[in-house]
Design a protein around this motif. Structure first.
Motif, short mmCIF file in Angstrom:
data_model
loop_
_atom_site.label_atom_id
_atom_site.label_comp_id
_atom_site.label_asym_id
_atom_site.label_seq_id
_atom_site.Cartn_x
_atom_site.Cartn_y
_atom_site.Cartn_z
N HIS A 1 -26.83 30.87 -15.28
CA HIS A 1 -27.09 30.39 -13.92
C HIS A 1 -27.13 28.87 -14.00
O HIS A 1 -28.06 28.30 -14.57
CB HIS A 1 -28.41 30.96 -13.40
CG HIS A 1 -28.63 30.72 -11.96
ND1 HIS A 1 -29.88 30.80 -11.38
CD2 HIS A 1 -27.79 30.40 -10.95
CE1 HIS A 1 -29.78 30.53 -10.10
NE2 HIS A 1 -28.53 30.28 -9.81
N ARG A 2 -26.11 28.22 -13.43
CA ARG A 2 -25.92 26.78 -13.60
C ARG A 2 -26.88 26.02 -12.67
O ARG A 2 -26.55 25.74 -11.53
CB ARG A 2 -24.48 26.40 -13.27
CG ARG A 2 -23.43 27.17 -14.04
CD ARG A 2 -23.12 26.59 -15.36
NE ARG A 2 -22.79 25.20 -15.27
CZ ARG A 2 -21.98 24.59 -16.11
NH1 ARG A 2 -21.39 25.25 -17.07
NH2 ARG A 2 -21.75 23.30 -16.00
N VAL A 3 -28.04 25.67 -13.19
CA VAL A 3 -29.05 25.01 -12.36
C VAL A 3 -29.60 23.71 -12.96
O VAL A 3 -30.44 23.07 -12.34
CB VAL A 3 -30.24 25.97 -12.07
CG1 VAL A 3 -29.81 27.11 -11.17
CG2 VAL A 3 -30.87 26.49 -13.35
N LYS A 4 -29.12 23.29 -14.12
CA LYS A 4 -29.75 22.15 -14.79
C LYS A 4 -28.95 20.86 -14.79
O LYS A 4 -29.53 19.78 -14.85
CB LYS A 4 -30.07 22.51 -16.26
CG LYS A 4 -31.16 23.57 -16.38
CD LYS A 4 -31.51 23.81 -17.84
CE LYS A 4 -32.58 24.88 -18.00
NZ LYS A 4 -32.87 25.15 -19.42
N LYS A 5 -27.62 20.93 -14.72
CA LYS A 5 -26.80 19.73 -14.82
C LYS A 5 -26.62 19.06 -13.47
O LYS A 5 -26.41 19.72 -12.47
CB LYS A 5 -25.41 20.07 -15.38
CG LYS A 5 -25.36 20.23 -16.87
CD LYS A 5 -23.99 20.65 -17.35
CE LYS A 5 -22.97 19.57 -17.20
NZ LYS A 5 -21.67 19.93 -17.80
N LYS A 6 -26.67 17.72 -13.47
CA LYS A 6 -26.36 16.97 -12.25
C LYS A 6 -24.86 16.93 -12.07
O LYS A 6 -24.10 16.97 -13.03
CB LYS A 6 -26.88 15.53 -12.37
CG LYS A 6 -28.35 15.38 -12.12
CD LYS A 6 -28.72 13.92 -12.05
CE LYS A 6 -30.12 13.76 -11.51
NZ LYS A 6 -30.41 12.38 -11.19
N ASP A 7 -24.40 16.81 -10.83
CA ASP A 7 -22.98 16.69 -10.51
C ASP A 7 -22.16 17.81 -11.15
O ASP A 7 -21.10 17.57 -11.72
CB ASP A 7 -22.43 15.32 -10.94
CG ASP A 7 -23.18 14.18 -10.29
OD1 ASP A 7 -23.49 14.29 -9.09
OD2 ASP A 7 -23.46 13.18 -10.97
N ASP A 8 -22.65 19.03 -11.05
CA ASP A 8 -22.00 20.21 -11.64
C ASP A 8 -21.18 20.89 -10.56
O ASP A 8 -21.73 21.31 -9.54
CB ASP A 8 -23.09 21.15 -12.18
CG ASP A 8 -22.54 22.35 -12.92
OD1 ASP A 8 -21.32 22.61 -12.85
OD2 ASP A 8 -23.34 23.03 -13.57
N MET A 9 -19.85 21.01 -10.76
CA MET A 9 -19.00 21.65 -9.75
C MET A 9 -19.39 23.11 -9.55
O MET A 9 -19.07 23.71 -8.54
CB MET A 9 -17.52 21.52 -10.08
CG MET A 9 -17.05 22.34 -11.25
SD MET A 9 -15.29 22.13 -11.57
CE MET A 9 -14.67 23.69 -11.01
N SER A 10 -20.10 23.69 -10.53
CA SER A 10 -20.54 25.08 -10.43
C SER A 10 -22.05 25.19 -10.21
O SER A 10 -22.65 26.22 -10.52
CB SER A 10 -20.14 25.84 -11.71
OG SER A 10 -18.75 25.96 -11.79
N LYS A 11 -22.65 24.15 -9.64
CA LYS A 11 -24.10 24.15 -9.39
C LYS A 11 -24.51 25.41 -8.63
O LYS A 11 -23.89 25.78 -7.64
CB LYS A 11 -24.47 22.90 -8.59
CG LYS A 11 -25.93 22.75 -8.29
CD LYS A 11 -26.62 21.97 -9.37
CE LYS A 11 -28.04 21.67 -8.97
NZ LYS A 11 -28.95 21.80 -10.07
N ASP A 12 -25.57 26.07 -9.12
CA ASP A 12 -26.15 27.28 -8.53
C ASP A 12 -25.26 28.52 -8.65
O ASP A 12 -25.64 29.58 -8.17
CB ASP A 12 -26.54 27.07 -7.05
CG ASP A 12 -27.66 26.06 -6.90
OD1 ASP A 12 -28.57 26.05 -7.76
OD2 ASP A 12 -27.61 25.27 -5.94
N LYS A 13 -24.11 28.42 -9.29
CA LYS A 13 -23.26 29.59 -9.51
C LYS A 13 -23.66 30.27 -10.83
O LYS A 13 -24.30 29.67 -11.69
CB LYS A 13 -21.79 29.17 -9.59
CG LYS A 13 -21.26 28.52 -8.34
CD LYS A 13 -20.33 29.43 -7.61
CE LYS A 13 -19.55 28.72 -6.54
NZ LYS A 13 -19.99 29.00 -5.21
N TRP A 14 -23.25 31.52 -10.97
CA TRP A 14 -23.44 32.30 -12.19
C TRP A 14 -22.09 32.42 -12.88
O TRP A 14 -21.10 32.82 -12.26
CB TRP A 14 -23.97 33.69 -11.85
CG TRP A 14 -25.37 33.69 -11.32
CD1 TRP A 14 -25.77 33.42 -10.04
CD2 TRP A 14 -26.56 33.98 -12.05
NE1 TRP A 14 -27.13 33.53 -9.93
CE2 TRP A 14 -27.64 33.89 -11.16
CE3 TRP A 14 -26.82 34.34 -13.38
CZ2 TRP A 14 -28.96 34.12 -11.54
CZ3 TRP A 14 -28.13 34.58 -13.77
CH2 TRP A 14 -29.18 34.46 -12.85
#
Length: 156
Positions: free
Chosen positions: A23-36
């Motif tokens: 669950h992509r919740v930690k990186k800033k400027d992540d194109m997959s932010k909040d996605k699994w």
């Protein structure tokens, strides 16, 4: 013509009818932010898909893949992010202990609940392919922004 297209790996690690999902919740400027997503990342110079996969799985999870299955290649075309070739693997043979991941939370998710997660629309297509065929596939996904606008599948 862009000859510097991104190459990445993505692996769905399986155990007890579950996938290990990030669950992509930690990186800033992540194109997959909040996605699994599955586990994977970008190739380093000189790496093969298998070498990239082994490194990324170790870095993100602490696990070692004892065997893996190369399931397909996904051509991800985006008007925002450019073109990416994603080498897609599954594995149900691994060793080690899962560690804390710097990019998000690692969670074992029952396969029956996968489609309930916040996934990229195109990921749902290759999950269906995992379920329906053992054949190698080439999947092309075309996105405008975060919206899947077209796709095509070839089975081999």
């Amino acid at each position: 013509m862009n000859v510097n297209m991104l190459n990445t790996t993505l692996c769905y690690i399986e155990k007890d009818n579950k996938y290990l999902m990030l669950h992509r919740v930690k990186k800033k400027d992540d194109m997959s932010k909040d996605k699994w997503l599955g586990i994977g990342g970008k190739f380093e110079d000189g790496e093969s898909p298998e070498e990239c996969l082994a490194r990324e799985v170790a870095e993100e999870t602490g696990l070692t893949l004892n065997s893996k299955r190369y399931r397909g290649i996904v051509t991800f075309v985006s008007d925002e992010y450019g073109t990416e070739f994603m080498h897609l693997f599954t594995s149900d043979d691994f060793s080690g202990t899962i560690k804390n991941c710097e990019e998000g939370e690692l969670v074992w998710i029952d396969k029956s609940r996968i489609y309930d997660l916040n996934l990229w629309e195109g990921d749902k297509i290759f999950f269906r392919l995992f379920e329906e065929t053992d054949r190698f596939f080439s999947l092309k996904l075309i996105y405008h922004g975060n919206t899947l606008v077209d796709h095509s599948i070839n089975l081999y």
